[in-house]
Structure formats: structure tokens, C-alpha cells
Design an enzyme around this catalytic site. Sequence first.
Site, PDB file in Angstrom:
ATOM      1  N   ASP A 131       0.837  -1.193   0.000  1.00  0.00           N
ATOM      2  CA  ASP A 131       0.000   0.000   0.000  1.00  0.00           C
ATOM      3  C   ASP A 131       0.872   1.243   0.000  1.00  0.00           C
ATOM      4  O   ASP A 131       1.660   1.449   0.925  1.00  0.00           O
ATOM      5  CB  ASP A 131      -0.924  -0.003   1.223  1.00  0.00           C
ATOM      6  CG  ASP A 131      -1.811   1.232   1.259  1.00  0.00           C
ATOM      7  OD1 ASP A 131      -2.709   1.323   0.408  1.00  0.00           O
ATOM      8  OD2 ASP A 131      -1.597   2.097   2.133  1.00  0.00           O
ATOM      9  N   TYR A 135       3.479   9.882   0.592  1.00  0.00           N
ATOM     10  CA  TYR A 135       4.382   9.281   1.582  1.00  0.00           C
ATOM     11  C   TYR A 135       5.843   9.571   1.267  1.00  0.00           C
ATOM     12  O   TYR A 135       6.708   9.422   2.133  1.00  0.00           O
ATOM     13  CB  TYR A 135       4.183   7.770   1.651  1.00  0.00           C
ATOM     14  CG  TYR A 135       2.821   7.310   2.104  1.00  0.00           C
ATOM     15  CD1 TYR A 135       1.902   8.187   2.678  1.00  0.00           C
ATOM     16  CD2 TYR A 135       2.443   5.973   1.959  1.00  0.00           C
ATOM     17  CE1 TYR A 135       0.655   7.758   3.083  1.00  0.00           C
ATOM     18  CE2 TYR A 135       1.188   5.541   2.365  1.00  0.00           C
ATOM     19  CZ  TYR A 135       0.303   6.437   2.919  1.00  0.00           C
ATOM     20  OH  TYR A 135      -0.938   5.994   3.314  1.00  0.00           O
ATOM     21  N   LYS A 194      -2.283   6.374  -4.087  1.00  0.00           N
ATOM     22  CA  LYS A 194      -3.348   7.322  -3.752  1.00  0.00           C
ATOM     23  C   LYS A 194      -3.116   8.670  -4.416  1.00  0.00           C
ATOM     24  O   LYS A 194      -1.974   9.130  -4.539  1.00  0.00           O
ATOM     25  CB  LYS A 194      -3.426   7.504  -2.231  1.00  0.00           C
ATOM     26  CG  LYS A 194      -3.613   6.190  -1.476  1.00  0.00           C
ATOM     27  CD  LYS A 194      -3.628   6.395   0.021  1.00  0.00           C
ATOM     28  CE  LYS A 194      -3.616   5.070   0.752  1.00  0.00           C
ATOM     29  NZ  LYS A 194      -2.297   4.397   0.693  1.00  0.00           N
ATOM     30  N   HIS A 230      -7.159  10.013  -1.676  1.00  0.00           N
ATOM     31  CA  HIS A 230      -6.566   9.890  -0.346  1.00  0.00           C
ATOM     32  C   HIS A 230      -7.460  10.450   0.756  1.00  0.00           C
ATOM     33  O   HIS A 230      -7.538   9.898   1.853  1.00  0.00           O
ATOM     34  CB  HIS A 230      -5.213  10.602  -0.328  1.00  0.00           C
ATOM     35  CG  HIS A 230      -4.258  10.070   0.687  1.00  0.00           C
ATOM     36  ND1 HIS A 230      -2.885  10.104   0.517  1.00  0.00           N
ATOM     37  CD2 HIS A 230      -4.448   9.476   1.885  1.00  0.00           C
ATOM     38  CE1 HIS A 230      -2.292   9.571   1.568  1.00  0.00           C
ATOM     39  NE2 HIS A 230      -3.221   9.188   2.419  1.00  0.00           N
TER      40      HIS A 230
END
Length: 361
Positions: free
Chosen positions: A51, A56, A85, A118
Site C-alpha cells: 500500500d 508518503y 493514492k 486519499h
Amino acid sequence: MKGKSDLTARSFVLNTGAKIPAIGLGTWQIGGDLCIEAVKTALSVGYRHIDCAHLYGNEIEVGDALAEAFKGSSLKREDLFLTSKLYCSMNSTNKIENYVRVSLKNLGVSYLDLYLMHWPEISALGDATDPPLKLGSEYKQFLSRLKKSWKAMEGLVELGLVRAIGVSNFNVQQIKELLKFAKIVPAVNQVELHPFWRQDELVKFCQLKGIHVSAHTPLGVPSSSPAPSDSGSGGEDEPGTPRISFRRSRSVHGPMLKLSVVADIANRHQKTPEQVILRWGLQRGTSVLPCSLNADRIRKNIEIFSWSLSDSEWNRLNQIQPQVCLFGNGLTNNLLDSSFLPGSVPLQSVREMEDDGESNV
């Protein structure tokens, strides 16, 4: 919500007909070489879902790990389920195709199995889990932008860039609004789920609508603070992309793992508290996405398929109180329109409790 007939199932069937693995490796707050090693370890012990999110800041590291795994073993792209996302502002719906192509390039793959929105409205976030704060007066504008964004997301499926699309951190009302105009029903809603924050109504609603629910932060939420020396490279960026720095620090999930009810069940089964909580999530019919840098914990977290919780154990975990989310900003309570974001606050008492800080790092 407890699926007794599929207690050993290692995957769930999405409304697209594809299968999503029951457990995956979450990559939030994992940066640099540590990210590469964590992903490689996960793949070597049987994880088949990774994921990710461009926000990130570590998709290029995930891509490096995937490339090494493909080169050094019989593992193929089609053996994996990759999620990323959408991080962009919904004011830039015409760029959504560009954004997914950036993630594809960083990950070194030609398609994603799942691409998620997201947050209900995604803006320049300071942290991947802090919800953007919007006043109720802006809710109608949000709905208008949501329609345009979802149409653009549907276009990604038509282009073959993604196999399925979904949402993350959406509540019941937001999904209802989305379903009014969606040609493609979301395949997944990825939200915070654990015994402290079960979100029973949301899970039941999604399952009734054929939307699979995935649990991010199923063991609680580790905290972080900026540390440029430990951040991921992030790969290629669009102008104005928010970045995240990484540093593992004391987490707030330790007290949940130390609860006597969790410890009692773990001792009875000779399992870890983490395994008990992840097994609880699995038996609800939700996939789980634990994060960890520790190779031994990564291995142990996937050992949740050969045993199950009894009805009494299941009921005990479903009675844990209070029900409060473990992340977020207390300012969300000041929102004028409570339907925009769940009316929840951080579990301050947990944040203030003594924590071992190493529970699942």
C-alpha cells in the site's frame, strides 16, 4: 460482519471481480533504505499487497524493492496487488492522469491494481494522515469538485492505467453523495479501523454497497517528526507537491496492544497482541495494512490465517470503549458541517500514556 465461512481466506473479492490480499504492508512513515528492506522482507515472507501513496514520499524506494524482487525471484508483477493514492488538489482534475503516471514511473510498473482518493478533499497536507480542515460553508463546493475528480478517476480505468478505483477516509454521507453520480462504484474505502475505532456503521454500509473496506493503521498510529536525513527520495514530483519527512518515534498504539483483553486472548492462542488485532480485522471481512520496519514483526503479522478468534473473544474485542480515532486534529470538532469529516478527536489519553515505542516499529 464476522465471516465464519472464510476464516482462512487470504483474499477478498472486489466488486470488479479482482482479488485483494487480506493483508498488505503499509508504507506510511517508512523511508529510504529502511523502506526498501521492509518491502523486500514483506515480499519474501508472503505479502502480496503493498500500500503506497505519492504523498508518503517513498514510492521510488518501493519501486527499487519491487525491481530487486522481480529480478531475484520468480515473482512477477501480476502476482502483486499495488495500491497508490491521489494526492493532488481537486482543483487540478485535468492533471489526475499525470499524477498517476508519476506514481507508475516511481514504482516502475505499467498499471496499479487500485488507485484511491486519499481524502474526501485532498490539498497540500503537512502529513499524510492529517485531514484537510474545511468549513461547512465549503461543503457544496467540495461536492462539485468531487464529481469532477471522480469522473477523472474513472477515466484512469478506461485508459488501463489502474484496474480499480476507490476512496480513503470517506464517511457514510460522503460515499452516499459519491454514489449519486458515480458510473464506477468505489471498489475500496480505506479507513482507520481497529478495536479503539471500529466504525461499525461505516463498515456495514460499505459492505452492503459492495465496497470492500481496508484498514489502514490497524494497530494504531505511530507518530513522526521531520528528519531530512531519513526521508524517502519521493521520486519525480509535480510542481507544488507536498513532501513528508520520516523519523520513527514513540507511537500511540502501544496502550491498545497492552489492553488486558488483548493480552488474555494473545496468551490463550500463544500469539502476539498485534496478531490478535489483525485477526479481528480479518474476521470482520476487512483487509488489514499494518506498517512495520522490523523484519521479525513483518513476518509475525502475516501469521494470522491458521487460527481464529472464538465468538466470546470476538465479542470482547467488540466491546472496547471508548471509541475514538487515534489520529487527526482536535480542530475537526469545530467544523460547522459534521458530515464533512467524522466528529472525532485524537485519543489524548493514549498519546500521554507511557509507551514502549517499539511495539511494531
